[in-house]
Design a protein around this motif. Structure first.
Motif, PDB file in Angstrom:
ATOM      1  N   SER A   1       0.874  -1.174   0.000  1.00  0.00           N
ATOM      2  CA  SER A   1       0.000   0.000   0.000  1.00  0.00           C
ATOM      3  C   SER A   1       0.907   1.218   0.000  1.00  0.00           C
ATOM      4  CB  SER A   1      -0.872  -0.002   1.254  1.00  0.00           C
ATOM      5  OG  SER A   1      -1.286   1.328   1.538  1.00  0.00           O
TER       6      SER A   1
ATOM      7  N   LEU B   1       0.142   4.185   0.464  1.00  0.00           N
ATOM      8  CA  LEU B   1      -0.358   5.263   1.326  1.00  0.00           C
ATOM      9  C   LEU B   1       0.727   5.768   2.281  1.00  0.00           C
ATOM     10  CD1 LEU B   1      -2.896   6.813   2.258  1.00  0.00           C
ATOM     11  CD2 LEU B   1      -3.398   4.906   3.787  1.00  0.00           C
TER      12      LEU B   1
ATOM     13  N   HIS C   1      -1.463  -1.718  -4.289  1.00  0.00           N
ATOM     14  CA  HIS C   1      -2.747  -1.467  -3.616  1.00  0.00           C
ATOM     15  C   HIS C   1      -2.861   0.046  -3.436  1.00  0.00           C
ATOM     16  CE1 HIS C   1      -5.972  -2.370  -0.632  1.00  0.00           C
ATOM     17  NE2 HIS C   1      -5.466  -1.341   0.034  1.00  0.00           N
TER      18      HIS C   1
ATOM     19  N   HIS D   1      -8.474   0.325  -3.722  1.00  0.00           N
ATOM     20  CA  HIS D   1      -9.254   0.165  -2.494  1.00  0.00           C
ATOM     21  C   HIS D   1     -10.085   1.431  -2.308  1.00  0.00           C
ATOM     22  CE1 HIS D   1      -9.248  -0.525   2.163  1.00  0.00           C
ATOM     23  NE2 HIS D   1     -10.458  -0.590   1.633  1.00  0.00           N
TER      24      HIS D   1
ATOM     25  N   GLY E   1      -8.936   4.023   6.893  1.00  0.00           N
ATOM     26  CA  GLY E   1      -8.716   5.471   6.986  1.00  0.00           C
ATOM     27  C   GLY E   1      -7.264   5.883   7.122  1.00  0.00           C
TER      28      GLY E   1
ATOM     29  N   GLY F   1      -2.919   4.468   7.487  1.00  0.00           N
ATOM     30  CA  GLY F   1      -1.885   3.444   7.564  1.00  0.00           C
ATOM     31  C   GLY F   1      -1.288   3.431   8.964  1.00  0.00           C
TER      32      GLY F   1
ATOM     33  N   GLN G   1      -1.711   1.430  11.590  1.00  0.00           N
ATOM     34  CA  GLN G   1      -2.497   1.054  12.778  1.00  0.00           C
ATOM     35  C   GLN G   1      -2.188  -0.377  13.213  1.00  0.00           C
ATOM     36  OE1 GLN G   1      -6.751   2.559  12.767  1.00  0.00           O
ATOM     37  NE2 GLN G   1      -6.409   2.535  10.568  1.00  0.00           N
TER      38      GLN G   1
ATOM     39  N   GLY H   1      -4.180  -3.928   6.598  1.00  0.00           N
ATOM     40  CA  GLY H   1      -4.112  -3.131   7.817  1.00  0.00           C
ATOM     41  C   GLY H   1      -3.263  -3.796   8.888  1.00  0.00           C
ATOM     42  N   GLY H   2      -2.109  -3.195   9.155  1.00  0.00           N
ATOM     43  CA  GLY H   2      -1.243  -3.715  10.220  1.00  0.00           C
ATOM     44  C   GLY H   2      -0.578  -5.036   9.885  1.00  0.00           C
TER      45      GLY H   2
ATOM     46  N   VAL I   1      -1.889  -7.114   1.708  1.00  0.00           N
ATOM     47  CA  VAL I   1      -1.555  -5.694   1.603  1.00  0.00           C
ATOM     48  C   VAL I   1      -0.668  -5.342   2.795  1.00  0.00           C
ATOM     49  CG1 VAL I   1      -2.451  -3.340   1.613  1.00  0.00           C
ATOM     50  CG2 VAL I   1      -3.724  -5.162   0.460  1.00  0.00           C
ATOM     51  N   SER I   2       0.425  -4.675   2.493  1.00  0.00           N
ATOM     52  CA  SER I   2       1.299  -4.240   3.583  1.00  0.00           C
ATOM     53  C   SER I   2       1.808  -2.844   3.246  1.00  0.00           C
ATOM     54  CB  SER I   2       2.460  -5.224   3.750  1.00  0.00           C
ATOM     55  OG  SER I   2       3.240  -4.837   4.860  1.00  0.00           O
ATOM     56  N   GLY I   3       1.540  -1.906   4.145  1.00  0.00           N
ATOM     57  CA  GLY I   3       1.946  -0.519   3.911  1.00  0.00           C
ATOM     58  C   GLY I   3       3.222  -0.195   4.648  1.00  0.00           C
TER      59      GLY I   3
HETATM   60  O1  LIG Z   1      -6.641   0.801   3.554  1.00  0.00           O
HETATM   61  C1  LIG Z   1      -5.770   1.004   4.363  1.00  0.00           C
HETATM   62  C2  LIG Z   1      -6.037   1.867   5.540  1.00  0.00           C
HETATM   63  O2  LIG Z   1      -7.318   2.327   5.483  1.00  0.00           O
HETATM   64  C3  LIG Z   1      -4.493   0.311   4.200  1.00  0.00           C
HETATM   65  O3  LIG Z   1      -4.255  -0.045   2.864  1.00  0.00           O
HETATM   66  C4  LIG Z   1      -3.284   0.866   4.872  1.00  0.00           C
HETATM   67  O4  LIG Z   1      -2.701   1.885   4.134  1.00  0.00           O
HETATM   68  C5  LIG Z   1      -2.252  -0.215   5.093  1.00  0.00           C
HETATM   69  O5  LIG Z   1      -1.162   0.319   5.772  1.00  0.00           O
HETATM   70  P1  LIG Z   1      -0.507  -0.447   7.006  1.00  0.00           P
HETATM   71  O6  LIG Z   1      -1.573  -0.686   8.018  1.00  0.00           O
HETATM   72  O7  LIG Z   1       0.016  -1.755   6.455  1.00  0.00           O
HETATM   73  O8  LIG Z   1       0.566   0.474   7.467  1.00  0.00           O
END
Ligand SMILES: O=C(CO)[C@@H](O)[C@H](O)COP(=O)(O)O
Ligand SMILES: [Fe+2]
Length: 228
Positions: free
Chosen positions: A10, A12, A35, A70, A146, A148, A150, A176-177, A195-197
């Protein structure tokens, strides 16, 4: 068992002033897809970007990267055609954001994109189930959408396990996380699109993180196929 392990960073969490080069960096580090988190400030309390940005990314990155959109937006119906025209490959909308998922699924397919269906942590997987045979991918959110960075919600894993037991060939994504500390739970539950941000983007060695995530998921898929 038609599905395989795929890792989608991700972006983001990246430096958004360098979005194009960050996408290139992720693909060069072994990402299977990108993503792209679209937020409208209404469905979620944050704003990111829309189809004009996606169009620019497609022009600059070429046809190869698979864009998983997304769509954290209210009235997701309104962006189907613009996103398809901009070069999106998969349109993942939230079940909570529409009153007519069946019609939206049909419109997405007609516009030539794959269909993803996402549920927030408070939505049960039974609400998603009636649509599972019409979609390409189910997204189980493992944080409130909402932002990244978390904390991963462990208690979403029974949703993933249940979906995997009911729909053995469906692509199941978690978001998410997710990172090296939480991937084993996702893989064991049956997720295959990861998905990994922040865990990837902020790493000094994103290539190794992506490879590790893929290996853990691929091993779980292999084990599940031997157990059957
Ligand atoms: O959709 C979302 C948040 O709403 C995700 O795609 C986050 O951006 C993922 O980021 P990490 O939680 O992996 O840092
Ligand atoms: Fe996301």
């Amino acid at each position: 068992m038609a599905y395989s392990a795929k890792i989608g960073p991700s972006i983001l969490s990246s430096d958004l002033s360098c979005l194009g080069s960050e996408c290139v960096r992720m693909m060069e580090c072994g990402a299977d897809y990108l993503h792209l988190d679209v937020m409208d400030g209404h469905f979620v309390p944050n704003i990111t970007f829309g189809h004009p940005m996606v169009e620019c990314l497609r022009k600059s990155l070429g046809q190869e990267p698979f864009f998983d959109m997304h769509m954290m937006v209210s009235r997701p119906e309104q962006w189907v055609k613009p996103m398809a025209a901009a070069g999106a490959n998969q349109y993942t909308f939230h079940l909570e954001a529409t009153t007519n998922p069946g019609n939206l699924i049909k419109e997405i397919k007609e516009s030539g994109m794959k269909v993803g269906l996402a549920i927030k942590p408070g939505t049960t997987v039974e609400e998603l189930a009636p649509w599972a045979n019409q979609i390409d991918m189910a997204l189980v959110m493992t944080v409130e959408p909402g932002f990244g960075g978390q904390k991963f919600l462990d208690d979403m894993m029974p949703k993933v396990s249940w979906l995997r037991s009911q729909f053995p060939s469906l692509d199941i994504e978690v978001d998410g996380g997710v990172g090296p500390d939480t991937i084993h739970k996702c893989a064991e539950a049956g997720a295959n699109m990861i998905v990994s941000g922040s865990a990837v983007i902020a790493s000094d060695d994103p290539r190794s993180v992506i490879a590790l995530l893929r290996t853990v998921v691929a091993e779980a898929i292999q084990k599940r196929s031997l157990d059957r």
